[in-house]
Design an enzyme around this catalytic site. Sequence first.
Site, short mmCIF file in Angstrom:
data_model
loop_
_atom_site.label_atom_id
_atom_site.label_comp_id
_atom_site.label_asym_id
_atom_site.label_seq_id
_atom_site.Cartn_x
_atom_site.Cartn_y
_atom_site.Cartn_z
N GLU A 1 -2.83 8.66 13.44
CA GLU A 1 -4.25 8.32 13.61
C GLU A 1 -4.46 6.82 13.79
OE1 GLU A 1 -2.80 9.20 10.83
OE2 GLU A 1 -3.73 8.35 9.04
N SER B 1 -22.92 -2.95 4.69
CA SER B 1 -22.86 -1.74 5.52
C SER B 1 -23.78 -1.78 6.73
CB SER B 1 -23.19 -0.48 4.70
OG SER B 1 -22.38 -0.39 3.59
N CYS C 1 1.46 12.78 6.75
CA CYS C 1 2.04 12.12 5.57
C CYS C 1 2.07 13.08 4.38
CB CYS C 1 1.31 10.81 5.28
SG CYS C 1 2.42 9.62 4.50
N HIS D 1 1.64 7.94 10.29
CA HIS D 1 0.18 8.03 10.47
C HIS D 1 -0.19 7.86 11.95
CE1 HIS D 1 -1.06 8.02 6.21
NE2 HIS D 1 0.10 7.41 6.06
N PRO E 1 -37.10 -10.07 5.07
CA PRO E 1 -35.72 -10.18 4.56
C PRO E 1 -34.82 -10.99 5.49
CG PRO E 1 -36.48 -7.91 4.44
CD PRO E 1 -37.52 -8.66 5.21
N ARG F 1 5.98 6.38 0.03
CA ARG F 1 7.19 6.09 -0.76
C ARG F 1 8.16 7.27 -0.77
NH1 ARG F 1 5.67 1.57 -3.65
NH2 ARG F 1 3.44 1.51 -4.09
N1 GLN Z 1 2.03 10.05 -1.62
C1 GLN Z 1 2.92 10.28 -0.53
C2 GLN Z 1 4.02 9.23 -0.48
O1 GLN Z 1 3.85 8.13 -0.97
C3 GLN Z 1 2.20 10.35 0.77
C4 GLN Z 1 1.53 9.06 1.17
C5 GLN Z 1 0.50 9.22 2.25
O2 GLN Z 1 -0.01 10.32 2.51
N2 GLN Z 1 0.11 8.12 2.87
O3 GLN Z 1 5.05 9.47 0.07
#
Ligand code: GLN
Length: 549
Positions: free
Chosen positions: A510, A14, A382, A508, A191, A463
């Site tokens: 982000e 870290s 998601c 996603h 160290p 999924r």
């Molecule tokens: N668990 C949900 C799915 O698999 C959302 C996955 C997530 O938020 N990355 O569809």
Amino acid sequence: MAKYIFVTGGVTSSLGKGIIAASLAKLLQARGMRVTIQKFDPYINVDPGTLNPYEHGECYVTEDGAETDLDLGHYERFLNIFTSQSNNVTTGRIYQTVINKEREGAYLGKTVQVVPHITDEIKRRMLLLGQNNEFDIIITEIGGTVGDIESLPFIEALRQLQWELPEEDTVVVHLTLIPYLKAAKELKTKPTQHSVKMLSQEGVHPDIIVCRTEKPLGPELRRKIALFCNVKQEAVIEAADAPTIYEVPLAMMREKLDLICMKKLNITQFNEPDLHRWKEFLDKLKYPKSQVTIGLIGKYIELQDAYKSILEAFVHAGAINECKVQVVNVHSEFITADNVGEKLANLDGLLVAPGFGLRGVEGKVIAVKYARENNLPFFGICLGMQMSVIEYARDILGLKEAHSTEMNPDTPDPVIDLMEEQKNITAKGGTMRLGAYACQIKEGTLAHRAYGKTMISERHRHRWEFNNKYLAKFEEAGMIASGKNPESGLVEIVELPAHPFFIGVQYHPELKSTVENPHPLFVHFIKAAKDYTEQKNAVKNPLLQSEMI
Ligand code: GLN
């Protein structure tokens, strides 16, 4: 021919090897070089996709659908480039390749060993990105801490590469910690000396030592570290704690880390670094003109790194809006219908985070309802998007038991259901819908206003999906699908046109926000949060508002 920079770490984990590697890469890129970074992780998982976020933080997904270490997110955010499957290699993947080859008979008659077979495979992968004349510099971050049993084969591979390649084609940067002992009022170098000694015993001698420290090193200490670690004094670099990770490239430039690397690599032609966009971003980040408070609703909030890319996307979107984004973590498990008003009272926007499994989902549904009913800007990512669909189904469509079959396989109204192509998959590793997919956006929607175009591409990791059997009912009741996959028809974006800002995305966003390209949905979400605060203040203070007009 590409040249190679290796970054190792000593004393403790870290220390921020990823940030130092990304900062060095940024400086070299700003001088006109084509740079990429890769990370070698010493654990046996084939990739971090099967790891709980509590173990190593978020799993970062690349365009080509690789589930990778979160440091690749830093590399992309700093460099504004895409990385790929080849940029993250684990011990598991190395062994998998070697064992598969052994089963195919590739080593027939030979005993397969760590040296040379595993180390050869590590070396092959270390050199891979440098083969196609795509890059001038490949930076390789070696995960773990020098001295650990599991990083030994990586250090041995590095030793061999240094021996095989021309002297001026490699440089080793070792990152260590110089602890400050309060009682003695002293920085301690021991160290670092031990960690350099250990690295040397393994056959690798660092060219540059980067020292993480809370206090300035001073010339005496630099001399001492240089003398006892056997490096030039100019090659002892101070990496003091910085107020934000985005300051680190400039700090490393002041310390001449890039110049010292280039000297060792015998790179004599380079430009003055062009960092004007980076500096513009930093100025906006440091001197915001307003502030908003965003609630991040998730179940891994104890761990900063679990939502790393979301937090960084807020930093980018805040800077461009000249607005400080204060993120308040709200644990979804502890939100109830009774306390939601109190818990979310001071927010200017609500982001419901991605996630898996049942824990904490009801709290997320309650939070979405609060945002919908109170005109609070809402952004669902998601699982967060899926929760907004479930909430709408239950409350507006009257489907009281609506759910996702992930959490309730027997629900009478599976508004979120397992994707068709997922139904026969049982293995967990690398089997989700992963990586970049196209999405067609409807004109005139919030998504269209934010992106400013009708065809986008975003990264996925899930999924389950919106169940299209219910789409007509949702649209009649006011929740529309403003983005869909053009081939499969999968719903990628939902929104509520009647709400000032309510959007849920199956992908996603982000993961694609960078310093130079803040993500449009985050940028518009922060704008909406700013509007929300202004209106809130205007209601509280009507006189002031009319005076201003
Ligand atoms: N668990 C949900 C799915 O698999 C959302 C996955 C997530 O938020 N990355 O569809």
